[in-house]
Design an enzyme around this catalytic site. Structure first.
Site, PDB file in Angstrom:
ATOM      1  N   ILE A 185       0.710  -1.077  -0.097  1.00 12.37           N
ATOM      2  CA  ILE A 185      -0.018   0.126  -0.042  1.00 12.37           C
ATOM      3  C   ILE A 185       0.820   1.207  -0.031  1.00 12.37           C
ATOM      4  CG2 ILE A 185      -0.104   0.457   2.470  1.00 12.37           C
ATOM      5  CD1 ILE A 185      -3.284   0.535   1.873  1.00 12.37           C
ATOM      6  N   HIS A 194       6.327 -11.647   5.367  1.00 11.46           N
ATOM      7  CA  HIS A 194       6.043 -11.053   4.217  1.00 11.46           C
ATOM      8  C   HIS A 194       7.267 -11.054   3.687  1.00 11.46           C
ATOM      9  CE1 HIS A 194       6.135  -7.753   7.042  1.00 11.46           C
ATOM     10  NE2 HIS A 194       6.606  -7.187   6.042  1.00 11.46           N
TER      11      HIS A 194
HETATM   12  P1  5GP Z   1       7.873  -4.321   6.910  1.00 13.62           P
HETATM   13  O1  5GP Z   1       8.360  -3.028   7.328  1.00 13.62           O
HETATM   14  O2  5GP Z   1       7.064  -5.169   8.017  1.00 13.62           O
HETATM   15  O3  5GP Z   1       8.839  -5.417   6.256  1.00 13.62           O
HETATM   16  O4  5GP Z   1       6.760  -4.115   5.883  1.00 13.62           O
HETATM   17  C1  5GP Z   1       5.475  -4.063   5.700  1.00 13.62           C
HETATM   18  C2  5GP Z   1       4.961  -3.482   4.768  1.00 13.62           C
HETATM   19  O5  5GP Z   1       3.485  -3.590   4.678  1.00 13.62           O
HETATM   20  C3  5GP Z   1       5.109  -1.956   4.307  1.00 13.62           C
HETATM   21  O6  5GP Z   1       5.886  -1.844   3.134  1.00 13.62           O
HETATM   22  C4  5GP Z   1       3.771  -1.289   4.349  1.00 13.62           C
HETATM   23  O7  5GP Z   1       3.635  -0.347   3.148  1.00 13.62           O
HETATM   24  C5  5GP Z   1       2.925  -2.624   4.179  1.00 13.62           C
HETATM   25  N1  5GP Z   1       1.503  -2.418   4.633  1.00 13.62           N
HETATM   26  C6  5GP Z   1       1.141  -2.117   5.747  1.00 13.62           C
HETATM   27  N2  5GP Z   1      -0.292  -1.943   5.896  1.00 13.62           N
HETATM   28  C7  5GP Z   1      -0.794  -2.595   4.670  1.00 13.62           C
HETATM   29  C8  5GP Z   1      -1.778  -2.639   4.295  1.00 13.62           C
HETATM   30  O8  5GP Z   1      -2.882  -2.571   4.967  1.00 13.62           O
HETATM   31  N3  5GP Z   1      -2.111  -3.102   3.070  1.00 13.62           N
HETATM   32  C9  5GP Z   1      -0.951  -3.367   2.202  1.00 13.62           C
HETATM   33  N4  5GP Z   1      -1.494  -3.750   1.165  1.00 13.62           N
HETATM   34  N5  5GP Z   1       0.356  -3.117   2.541  1.00 13.62           N
HETATM   35  C10 5GP Z   1       0.645  -2.616   3.880  1.00 13.62           C
END
Ligand code: 5GP
Ligand code: ZN
Length: 141
Positions: free
Chosen positions: A31, A99
């Site tokens: 997102i 993820h």
């Molecule tokens: P991390 O920092 O945990 O590796 O990455 C989390 C990712 O999830 C971020 O890039 C953020 O933009 C994405 N993200 C967080 N909330 C949502 C959401 O509600 N929908 C989508 N599609 N992506 C999300």
């Protein structure tokens, strides 16, 4: 209803721009994309991080990565592609459902930065040998 944001996307209770789905995984658009085509690949089953996954769950997840990466490569023709997966807040994890980021790369100022600062003096070959032996011992146990 699930409390985890990515479980909600899996069950369809909040929207997600899905690009791929099979029995075990889904992939959807991040997102807040870092670059054009930034996609997240996740297991359908809630796993907090890599340490929380079985070998089979990890295999099922990575099995989908080449075809998604190839679709991104064909669609956007990036100069390269980074796969990134953060475990723990110190490593940058903000969503605690495993993820893997697939981040197409275009140029040096495309919004993604990753810099290695090698410490060769601190870790000469004899130190590496010792570290490897210790890790191997755990893996063989
Ligand atoms: P991390 O920092 O945990 O590796 O990455 C989390 C990712 O999830 C971020 O890039 C953020 O933009 C994405 N993200 C967080 N909330 C949502 C959401 O509600 N929908 C989508 N599609 N992506 C999300
Ligand atoms: Zn979840």
């Amino acid at each position: 209803m699930a409390s985890c944001i990515f479980c909600k996307i899996v069950e369809g209770s909040i929207p997600g721009e899905k690009v791929y789905e099979d029995e075990h995984v889904i992939a959807f658009m991040d997102i807040m994309p870092v670059t054009k085509g930034h996609v997240l690949l996740i297991p359908k089953k809630h796993c907090e991080n890599l340490y929380d996954m079985t070998e089979e769950e990890a295999a099922n997840l990575f099995k989908a990565a080449p075809k998604i990466a190839t679709a991104l490569k064909e669609e956007f023709q990036p100069a390269g592609m980074n796969l990134l997966q953060n475990n723990g807040s110190f490593a940058g994890q903000t969503v605690y459902h495993f993820h893997m980021h697939l981040i197409p790369r275009y140029d040096k100022s495309d919004g993604f930065q990753l810099e290695f600062q090698p410490k060769v003096e601190q870790f000469p070959t004899d130190v590496l040998t010792e570290l490897a032996a210790n890790i191997k011992q755990r893996l063989d146990a």
